[in-house]
Write a protein that holds these residues in place. Structure first.
Motif, PDB file in Angstrom:
ATOM      1  N   THR A  66      -7.993   1.510  21.282  1.00 23.90           N
ATOM      2  CA  THR A  66      -8.089   1.820  19.863  1.00 23.90           C
ATOM      3  C   THR A  66      -7.275   0.822  19.094  1.00 23.90           C
ATOM      4  O   THR A  66      -6.358   0.188  19.612  1.00 23.90           O
TER       5      THR A  66
ATOM      6  N   GLU B  95     -12.053  15.488  23.763  1.00 23.58           N
ATOM      7  CA  GLU B  95     -10.939  14.545  23.890  1.00 23.58           C
ATOM      8  C   GLU B  95     -10.076  14.833  25.108  1.00 23.58           C
ATOM      9  O   GLU B  95      -9.534  13.907  25.733  1.00 23.58           O
TER      10      GLU B  95
ATOM     11  N   LEU C  42     -18.446   5.347  24.575  1.00 19.58           N
ATOM     12  CA  LEU C  42     -17.115   5.497  23.995  1.00 19.58           C
ATOM     13  C   LEU C  42     -16.033   4.966  24.921  1.00 19.58           C
ATOM     14  O   LEU C  42     -15.125   4.248  24.496  1.00 19.58           O
TER      15      LEU C  42
ATOM     16  N   LEU D 208     -12.751   7.321  16.241  1.00 20.56           N
ATOM     17  CA  LEU D 208     -12.626   8.091  17.472  1.00 20.56           C
ATOM     18  C   LEU D 208     -12.471   9.577  17.165  1.00 20.56           C
ATOM     19  O   LEU D 208     -13.127  10.430  17.771  1.00 20.56           O
TER      20      LEU D 208
END
Length: 440
Positions: free
Chosen positions: A3, A120, A167, A177
């Motif tokens: 990220t 997640e 992803l 995200l």
């Protein structure tokens, strides 16, 4: 999965570089019409890519902001605001389309992946396994049971949710995200809630069709008259380790007597064929309950298919000249539910789909008004996990063969002759073509 933080906006970046207002607006006017093809993918839908294109035009300009009259500066600011709004709208459209797709994709998660876990958390367990180098099934024993179960859920998630596969292989901004996770989770919980709401009414209607009908009456929109407060539903959710026909047992369960606890450590009677359990042969008839099969069909194929018996599903005479199956409907019945299995390209019954249907049926039969994981002492998550483990983690070859036969039974009941080569493939290396190819 990597990220990164949000980049500086293109206009702020240009101002920081010292470019004048006229140059910025001219560049926006030239570049903006050509941005739409760059904004169709999440990776390009960032201010960084916009700024890089804008910078090509700006680097050749050298004038300053202070050279312009105030009236022209004000006009250019308005024009600049309009151009930025247009750019924002271009970026918003693909994000909205993606949000819808993610929401729809998320609806598979509770039905085929896991009952309650957040996306997640499942992805985080995959990342942890990658970091520790325990990605293979053989290394799963390194985990404790909960981590192992979550990792197995990740593999199902990657199978049924293409967005998750992309992803974990991409570089993505923190904000996007969170957006992806939120939409997937919302779709997952929404599908479970929709199934729960529909089955509350439908299961009541099924029970009221019995002869004689339950007494007291089971109302479609009310849950208070169900569970152990009603003999019809109490008999179905009573643990098979107790004899519901014994008034002492019934009273003990209703009084929460410690000798008659109702937990996920006992199978409820509705899981068994004809609700009959043999303690000497505890797996005989397990997961072959008629109401469980109807619930599965209602969720994954259609309400119409749930009302059809085996003969209607497999008899060639019920097929029309176009090759499509004629479907009988009750008076006034209309199709209100799509073929979920068809939409998902699901050509075989999945163990977790059976577990999901069992949880939904158990909840519909209970007196609990709103969805919750724990109903008194009965834990729906443990119930779900017990079924998944039974079907996915056979301890012996004999147990594996038993599960294989059970899944064949399910596939024949749900799909009939369709997809037989998928749900029960032949060992082609033992067939004539393979033998002939291996001659010599």
């Amino acid at each position: 999965m990597k990220t990164h933080q949000q980049d500086q906006s293109p206009v702020d970046g240009a101002a920081a570089k010292g470019f004048d207002m006229f140059t910025v607006v001219d560049a926006l006017s030239l570049v903006l019409p050509h941005l739409s093809h760059l904004l169709l993918t999440p990776a390009s839908c960032t201010s960084k890519s916009f700024y890089q294109i804008l910078q090509v035009h700006l680097m050749s300009q050298t004038s300053s902001w202070g050279d312009s009259p105030p009236s022209e500066v004000a006009a250019l600011k308005r024009r600049l605001a309009l151009l930025e709004a247009q750019n924002a709208e271009l970026r918003k459209q693909p994000l909205e389309e993606k949000s819808v797709r993610l929401h729809l994709e998320g609806r598979v998660i509770r039905r085929l992946v896991c009952l309650t876990e957040r996306v997640e958390d499942i992805v985080a367990e995959f990342d942890r396994c990658v970091t520790l180098g325990i990605e293979s099934d053989g290394d799963a024993s390194v985990n404790d049971s909960e981590d192992d179960r979550r990792y197995r859920s990740y593999k199902k998630l990657a199978t049924w949710c293409p967005s998750v596969r992309k992803l974990v292989q991409s570089v993505i901004e923190n904000g996007e995200l969170s957006h992806v996770y939120s939409k997937l989770n919302k779709g997952a919980d929404g599908a479970r809630a929709d199934d729960t709401t529909r089955l509350k009414v439908t299961v009541a209607a099924w029970l009221m069709q019995h002869t004689p009908p339950p007494n007291p009456v089971i109302h479609g929109q009310k849950k208070m008259g169900r569970g152990f407060n009603n003999d019809a539903t109490g008999r179905l959710i009573c643990p098979v380790d107790y004899d519901w026909s014994d008034p002492v047992v019934q009273q003990g369960i209703r009084d929460y007597h410690p000798d008659y606890c109702v937990t996920a450590h006992s199978w409820p009677a509705f899981l068994y064929k004809d609700e009959q359990y043999d303690s000497l042969k505890p797996t005989d008839g397990l997961f072959k309950g008629q109401l469980l099969l109807k619930t599965f069909k209602y969720i994954f194929t259609s309400p119409t298919s749930a009302e059809m018996d085996d003969q209607e599903q497999t008899n060639p005479e019920v097929f029309s000249t176009q090759g499509r199956q004629k479907q009988r409907r009750t008076d006034g019945e209309r199709r209100t539910h799509c073929d979920i299995a068809g939409l998902l390209n699901m050509k075989s019954v999945q163990p977790r789909s059976i577990a999901y249907a069992a949880v939904q049926l158990r909840f519909a039969l209970s007196s609990t008004g709103s969805w919750r994981i724990i109903d008194d002492e009965f834990n729906h998550q443990e119930f779900y996990d017990n079924i998944v483990d039974f079907l996915e983690l056979a301890a012996t070859l004999d147990a594996a063969k038993e599960v294989e036969d059970l899944l064949l039974w399910w596939n024949r009941k749900v799909f009939g002759r369709k997809h037989a080569s998928v749900y029960h493939p032949k060992r082609v290396e033992q067939l004539s073509v393979a033998w002939c190819s291996a001659r010599g």
